[in-house]
Design a protein around this motif. Structure first.
Motif, PDB file in Angstrom:
ATOM      1  N   GLU B 140       4.779  17.730  13.639  1.00 16.21           N
ATOM      2  CA  GLU B 140       4.067  17.546  12.369  1.00 16.21           C
ATOM      3  C   GLU B 140       4.404  16.204  11.728  1.00 16.21           C
ATOM      4  O   GLU B 140       5.570  15.832  11.641  1.00 16.21           O
ATOM      5  N   TYR B 141       3.386  15.493  11.298  1.00 15.55           N
ATOM      6  CA  TYR B 141       3.569  14.228  10.576  1.00 15.55           C
ATOM      7  C   TYR B 141       2.788  14.342   9.280  1.00 15.55           C
ATOM      8  O   TYR B 141       1.586  14.608   9.285  1.00 15.55           O
ATOM      9  N   THR B 142       3.499  14.179   8.180  1.00 15.87           N
ATOM     10  CA  THR B 142       2.898  14.399   6.870  1.00 15.87           C
ATOM     11  C   THR B 142       2.444  13.085   6.248  1.00 15.87           C
ATOM     12  O   THR B 142       3.223  12.134   6.163  1.00 15.87           O
ATOM     13  N   LEU B 143       1.213  13.058   5.814  1.00 16.23           N
ATOM     14  CA  LEU B 143       0.692  11.908   5.072  1.00 16.23           C
ATOM     15  C   LEU B 143       0.505  12.347   3.630  1.00 16.23           C
ATOM     16  O   LEU B 143      -0.379  13.143   3.324  1.00 16.23           O
ATOM     17  N   GLY B 144       1.374  11.854   2.761  1.00 15.93           N
ATOM     18  CA  GLY B 144       1.303  12.253   1.363  1.00 15.93           C
ATOM     19  C   GLY B 144       2.642  12.762   0.885  1.00 15.93           C
ATOM     20  O   GLY B 144       3.682  12.316   1.359  1.00 15.93           O
ATOM     21  N   GLY B 145       2.602  13.685  -0.033  1.00 12.48           N
ATOM     22  CA  GLY B 145       3.847  14.204  -0.589  1.00 12.48           C
ATOM     23  C   GLY B 145       4.389  13.313  -1.684  1.00 12.48           C
ATOM     24  O   GLY B 145       3.696  12.423  -2.192  1.00 12.48           O
ATOM     25  N   ARG B 146       5.632  13.555  -2.021  1.00 16.56           N
ATOM     26  CA  ARG B 146       6.237  12.840  -3.139  1.00 16.56           C
ATOM     27  C   ARG B 146       6.375  11.333  -2.854  1.00 16.56           C
ATOM     28  O   ARG B 146       6.228  10.511  -3.750  1.00 16.56           O
ATOM     29  N   TYR B 147       6.691  11.018  -1.610  1.00 12.64           N
ATOM     30  CA  TYR B 147       6.925   9.619  -1.267  1.00 12.64           C
ATOM     31  C   TYR B 147       5.834   9.117  -0.334  1.00 12.64           C
ATOM     32  O   TYR B 147       5.775   9.509   0.827  1.00 12.64           O
ATOM     33  N   PHE B 148       4.984   8.280  -0.858  1.00 16.30           N
ATOM     34  CA  PHE B 148       3.878   7.748  -0.063  1.00 16.30           C
ATOM     35  C   PHE B 148       3.427   6.457  -0.726  1.00 16.30           C
ATOM     36  O   PHE B 148       3.436   6.363  -1.961  1.00 16.30           O
ATOM     37  N   PRO B 149       3.080   5.439   0.070  1.00 12.45           N
ATOM     38  CA  PRO B 149       2.648   4.198  -0.554  1.00 12.45           C
ATOM     39  C   PRO B 149       1.257   4.313  -1.169  1.00 12.45           C
ATOM     40  O   PRO B 149       0.268   4.084  -0.503  1.00 12.45           O
ATOM     41  N   SER B 150       1.212   4.696  -2.409  1.00 13.51           N
ATOM     42  CA  SER B 150      -0.013   4.862  -3.202  1.00 13.51           C
ATOM     43  C   SER B 150      -0.343   6.340  -3.410  1.00 13.51           C
ATOM     44  O   SER B 150       0.233   7.226  -2.757  1.00 13.51           O
ATOM     45  N   ASN B 151      -1.283   6.576  -4.305  1.00  8.88           N
ATOM     46  CA  ASN B 151      -1.729   7.950  -4.536  1.00  8.88           C
ATOM     47  C   ASN B 151      -3.133   8.179  -3.995  1.00  8.88           C
ATOM     48  O   ASN B 151      -3.812   9.117  -4.397  1.00  8.88           O
ATOM     49  N   THR B 152      -3.541   7.309  -3.083  1.00 11.30           N
ATOM     50  CA  THR B 152      -4.816   7.563  -2.410  1.00 11.30           C
ATOM     51  C   THR B 152      -4.700   7.232  -0.922  1.00 11.30           C
ATOM     52  O   THR B 152      -3.845   6.444  -0.507  1.00 11.30           O
ATOM     53  N   ILE B 153      -5.550   7.870  -0.149  1.00  7.95           N
ATOM     54  CA  ILE B 153      -5.797   7.454   1.237  1.00  7.95           C
ATOM     55  C   ILE B 153      -7.276   7.099   1.294  1.00  7.95           C
ATOM     56  O   ILE B 153      -8.136   7.972   1.277  1.00  7.95           O
ATOM     57  N   ASN B 154      -7.569   5.831   1.276  1.00  8.28           N
ATOM     58  CA  ASN B 154      -8.967   5.397   1.365  1.00  8.28           C
ATOM     59  C   ASN B 154      -9.437   5.367   2.808  1.00  8.28           C
ATOM     60  O   ASN B 154     -10.611   5.570   3.096  1.00  8.28           O
ATOM     61  N   ASN B 155      -8.505   5.111   3.705  1.00  2.86           N
ATOM     62  CA  ASN B 155      -8.817   5.044   5.120  1.00  2.86           C
ATOM     63  C   ASN B 155      -7.500   4.944   5.868  1.00  2.86           C
ATOM     64  O   ASN B 155      -6.563   4.311   5.370  1.00  2.86           O
ATOM     65  N   LEU B 156      -7.400   5.556   7.008  1.00  2.00           N
ATOM     66  CA  LEU B 156      -6.135   5.497   7.734  1.00  2.00           C
ATOM     67  C   LEU B 156      -6.377   5.535   9.234  1.00  2.00           C
ATOM     68  O   LEU B 156      -7.154   6.353   9.732  1.00  2.00           O
ATOM     69  N   LEU B 157      -5.724   4.630   9.925  1.00  2.00           N
ATOM     70  CA  LEU B 157      -5.834   4.577  11.374  1.00  2.00           C
ATOM     71  C   LEU B 157      -4.439   4.621  11.984  1.00  2.00           C
ATOM     72  O   LEU B 157      -3.541   3.917  11.528  1.00  2.00           O
ATOM     73  N   LEU B 158      -4.257   5.459  12.965  1.00  2.00           N
ATOM     74  CA  LEU B 158      -3.035   5.490  13.768  1.00  2.00           C
ATOM     75  C   LEU B 158      -3.437   5.247  15.204  1.00  2.00           C
ATOM     76  O   LEU B 158      -4.380   5.888  15.706  1.00  2.00           O
ATOM     77  N   ARG B 159      -2.789   4.321  15.873  1.00  2.00           N
ATOM     78  CA  ARG B 159      -3.162   4.022  17.263  1.00  2.00           C
ATOM     79  C   ARG B 159      -1.902   3.870  18.088  1.00  2.00           C
ATOM     80  O   ARG B 159      -1.029   3.062  17.777  1.00  2.00           O
ATOM     81  N   ASP B 160      -1.816   4.691  19.125  1.00  2.00           N
ATOM     82  CA  ASP B 160      -0.710   4.587  20.075  1.00  2.00           C
ATOM     83  C   ASP B 160      -0.900   3.332  20.927  1.00  2.00           C
ATOM     84  O   ASP B 160      -2.031   2.982  21.286  1.00  2.00           O
ATOM     85  N   GLY B 161       0.176   2.647  21.245  1.00  2.00           N
ATOM     86  CA  GLY B 161       0.088   1.455  22.090  1.00  2.00           C
ATOM     87  C   GLY B 161      -0.180   0.198  21.285  1.00  2.00           C
ATOM     88  O   GLY B 161      -0.462   0.242  20.091  1.00  2.00           O
ATOM     89  N   ALA B 162      -0.083  -0.915  21.982  1.00  2.00           N
ATOM     90  CA  ALA B 162      -0.209  -2.215  21.314  1.00  2.00           C
ATOM     91  C   ALA B 162      -1.643  -2.473  20.853  1.00  2.00           C
ATOM     92  O   ALA B 162      -2.597  -2.152  21.556  1.00  2.00           O
ATOM     93  N   VAL B 163      -1.764  -3.027  19.666  1.00  2.00           N
ATOM     94  CA  VAL B 163      -3.046  -3.483  19.135  1.00  2.00           C
ATOM     95  C   VAL B 163      -2.842  -4.919  18.677  1.00  2.00           C
ATOM     96  O   VAL B 163      -1.830  -5.245  18.057  1.00  2.00           O
ATOM     97  N   SER B 164      -3.800  -5.776  18.988  1.00  2.00           N
ATOM     98  CA  SER B 164      -3.638  -7.185  18.628  1.00  2.00           C
ATOM     99  C   SER B 164      -3.683  -7.367  17.116  1.00  2.00           C
ATOM    100  O   SER B 164      -4.301  -6.577  16.395  1.00  2.00           O
ATOM    101  N   ALA B 165      -3.040  -8.422  16.664  1.00  2.00           N
ATOM    102  CA  ALA B 165      -3.028  -8.717  15.233  1.00  2.00           C
ATOM    103  C   ALA B 165      -4.445  -8.947  14.724  1.00  2.00           C
ATOM    104  O   ALA B 165      -4.790  -8.557  13.604  1.00  2.00           O
ATOM    105  N   SER B 166      -5.283  -9.562  15.557  1.00  2.00           N
ATOM    106  CA  SER B 166      -6.654  -9.839  15.098  1.00  2.00           C
ATOM    107  C   SER B 166      -7.439  -8.535  14.946  1.00  2.00           C
ATOM    108  O   SER B 166      -8.233  -8.388  14.016  1.00  2.00           O
ATOM    109  N   ASP B 167      -7.219  -7.587  15.851  1.00  2.00           N
ATOM    110  CA  ASP B 167      -7.910  -6.307  15.721  1.00  2.00           C
ATOM    111  C   ASP B 167      -7.414  -5.547  14.485  1.00  2.00           C
ATOM    112  O   ASP B 167      -8.202  -4.900  13.778  1.00  2.00           O
ATOM    113  N   LEU B 168      -6.112  -5.612  14.238  1.00  4.79           N
ATOM    114  CA  LEU B 168      -5.586  -4.939  13.044  1.00  4.79           C
ATOM    115  C   LEU B 168      -6.180  -5.559  11.779  1.00  4.79           C
ATOM    116  O   LEU B 168      -6.523  -4.848  10.832  1.00  4.79           O
ATOM    117  N   ALA B 169      -6.341  -6.877  11.807  1.00  5.80           N
ATOM    118  CA  ALA B 169      -6.942  -7.559  10.649  1.00  5.80           C
ATOM    119  C   ALA B 169      -8.386  -7.111  10.459  1.00  5.80           C
ATOM    120  O   ALA B 169      -8.863  -6.960   9.332  1.00  5.80           O
TER     121      ALA B 169
END
Lengths: 130, 394
Positions: B140-169
């Protein structure tokens, strides 16, 4: 409207029965689970904050009925009713009741109930000093 | 004929390459990051077809203000995020589309598959958007709770493996286009922000307005840290505690007053000459690292150095004159279990003694005992009520 509820440790079981009675599934038995807050007198509380529909407010003010989803009669309705009778609105948290605060900001409601977050055990090291 | 075939093949290859190149630049799709079966998840609250009020996915979210019990994964991996407890469900809000978290108990939970994910997380919020390196174990991986960077999730991506800096941008740009705030430049309180979030790397984001960094990066797996703007920061208490930092950049800490436990329990082998001229509380600041030497920082405002360098068993070289003009008297266990050379411990004692302060406490163990020079300083300090413990038992 947003309601923030603080449940003292000794009423957790009853409060979770009430959460299920007003809730949507057996998963709501986990509504009050983490004793993360204290009133400063060594009393611990679990807090939940949620948007309450008028339906939930109405249900909470009348005799509770077993929800339709609870065909297996998992909920202890006697305990749920007892918990409902312990609910006190707009009061500071107390071990004698289950405090509920209406406020759009859940964290502000917790402040108004005079609760502070418990310092997590992994942050406490007896050899560390300020 | 053969030549024409070869020519045609070459032309097709060139055209395909050009087309692919142009296509990837002009028509980037987040789904491209998963097109070869890569593991991960993409949660996009701007797509209402992915949101349900219940965790079973039977009642769709259709209106602002409704609870969100299930967010389906758009990556194609079916790593849906859910919240079975009704009271802990985030709220869907529109304009811009987002999940709003109450910072009390609201969260969505992902079941990370066997093997876990080591890769990237891109998080778009109302406070800012950034990409992080992450290592998330299975479970289990929790997104949210008492400690989270911000009080919203506008969009979230998790990707296993390397992703280029340009793609992340590009992903970040897409999230911003959908309504997430681009910069964290307006945030002042970063306390607990990225705490306990499985981060392995941290981006160079705008933290120039940040004043409070209390527990900001506590309990991650950071090995290095970028040169972020901390010029407004006053409270760095516990900020980088419990990471794996081996080095640290020369950040601006000129406004910092509280460094309590700031770098406690890392793997620092060196430390830069940061500006500590406003610092008062250095209790446990560099405790339990792997420092071998330390720079001549400004301690003139310091009042508390309790256990500051304790447990740096390899710390042998320490600047003389470090505590000149420092009126602190709390050096309790400051150099316990260190490896100070004789000249270093002598220099420390002479420096503290030079201030003519009274009734302080000083502690050292490990390393070398002071020489006659250091012992003379000890004798003088004891005559003014100091309690002093040093290696060798003088």
């Amino acid at each position: 409207m947003r309601i923030t509820v603080a449940c003292p440790e000794q009423h957790l079981v009853k409060a979770n029965q009430l959460a299920m009675a007003l809730g949507l599934s057996v998963a709501d038995e986990q509504t009050y689970s983490k004793l993360s807050y204290t009133d400063g007198n060594d009393n611990l509380y679990a807090v939940a904050s949620f948007i309450a529909s008028t339906g939930i407010i109405d249900s909470a003010q009348n005799t509770l009925n077993r929800p339709l989803w609870d065909e297996e009669e998992i909920i202890d309705m006697i305990q749920a009713e007892q918990a409902k009778n312990l609910v006190a609105f707009d009061t500071a948290a107390s071990v004698d009741n289950i405090s509920a605060m209406i406020n759009d900001d859940g964290l502000a409601a917790i402040d108004l109930m005079n609760l502070t977050i418990v310092v997590e055990t992994d942050l406490i090291d007896e050899t560390l000093y300020n | 004929m053969i030549n024409l075939t070869i020519q045609s093949t070459i032309q097709n290859t060139i055209q395909s390459t050009i087309r692919n190149t142009l296509g990837s630049e002009t028509e980037f799709s987040i789904l491209d990051l998963f097109k070869s079966g890569q593991q991960g998840a993409w949660y996009d609250p701007s797509d209402l077809t992915t949101l349900y009020q219940d965790s079973n996915g039977t009642t769709p979210v259709t209106l602002d203000g409704q609870p969100v019990g299930l967010v389906t994964d758009k990556s194609g991996n079916v790593n849906n995020a859910s919240q079975p407890v009704a009271a802990a469900r985030p709220t869907y809000n529109d304009t811009p589309d987002r999940l709003t978290l109450d910072k009390v108990d609201d969260a969505i939970i992902i079941d990370i598959p066997a093997g876990g994910w080591t890769g990237s997380m891109v998080l778009g919020t109302v406070d800012g958007t950034a990409s992080y390196g992450v290592t998330i174990p299975a479970g289990e991986y929790t997104l949210g709770g008492r400690y989270f960077p911000s009080n919203t999730i506008n969009n979230l991506l998790l990707r296993d493996g390397a992703v280029s800096a340009s793609d992340l941008a590009k992903v970040e740009a897409d999230f911003v286009k959908d309504g997430a705030t681009a910069s964290y430049g307006d945030v002042t309180d970063f306390s607990n922000y990225w705490r306990d979030n499985n981060l392995t790397s941290f981006p160079l984001i705008d933290t120039s307005s940040g004043t409070n960094f209390y527990l900001a990066w506590y309990k991650n797996s950071l090995t290095s840290f970028p040169l972020i703007d901390t010029s407004s920061g006053t409270n760095f208490s516990n900020a980088w505690r419990d990471n794996s930092l081996t080095s640290f950049p020369l950040i601006d800490t000129s406004s910092g007053t509280n460094f309590y436990l700031a770098w406690y329990k890392n793997s620092l082998t060196s430390f830069p000459l940061i500006d500590t001229s406003s610092g008062t509380n250095f209790s446990n600041a560099w405790r339990d690292n792997s420092l071998t030497s330390f720079p001549l920082i400004d301690t003139s405002s310091g009042t508390n150095f309790r256990e500051a360098w304790r447990g740096n068993t390899t710390l042998s070289t320490f600047p003389a004159n470090m505590f000149d003009n420092c009126l602190a008297i709390n050096f309790t266990n400051t150099f316990l279990n260190t490896g100070l050379s004789q000249s270093s411990i002598d220099g420390i004692l002479v420096s503290i003694n030079s201030n003519n302060t009274s009734n302080g406490v000083f502690g050292q163990s490990g390393g070398s005992a002071p020489s006659a020079t250091g012992e003379a300083a000890i004798t003088a300090m004891r005559s003014r009520g100091w309690t002093i413990t040093v290696t060798g038992g003088f």
